[in-house]
Design a protein around this motif. Sequence first.
Motif: not given
Length: 82
Positions: A9-14, A17-23, A35-39
Amino acid sequence: MTHFTSREFNHSISKAKKDALHGPVFVTDRGKPSHVLLSYTQYQQITSENISIVEALSMPGLADIDFEPQKSRIVAQPVDLS
């Protein structure tokens, strides 16, 4: 649904973020979800007052989540009705 270790996650934040647009994107720490990242749109859907339980439970990827709730133990106690 996507999973990242904390390091990934720390190395691939972008990418996260793109993946969070789909779920939801789940971040693990030592193999356990932390943790859970959501759009923002998904977050608004979950936290809005007008959302139904059906809408909340129909979010993409939720069927793949392992959920083992702890069993409740109900203990009967005497009741004083005087």
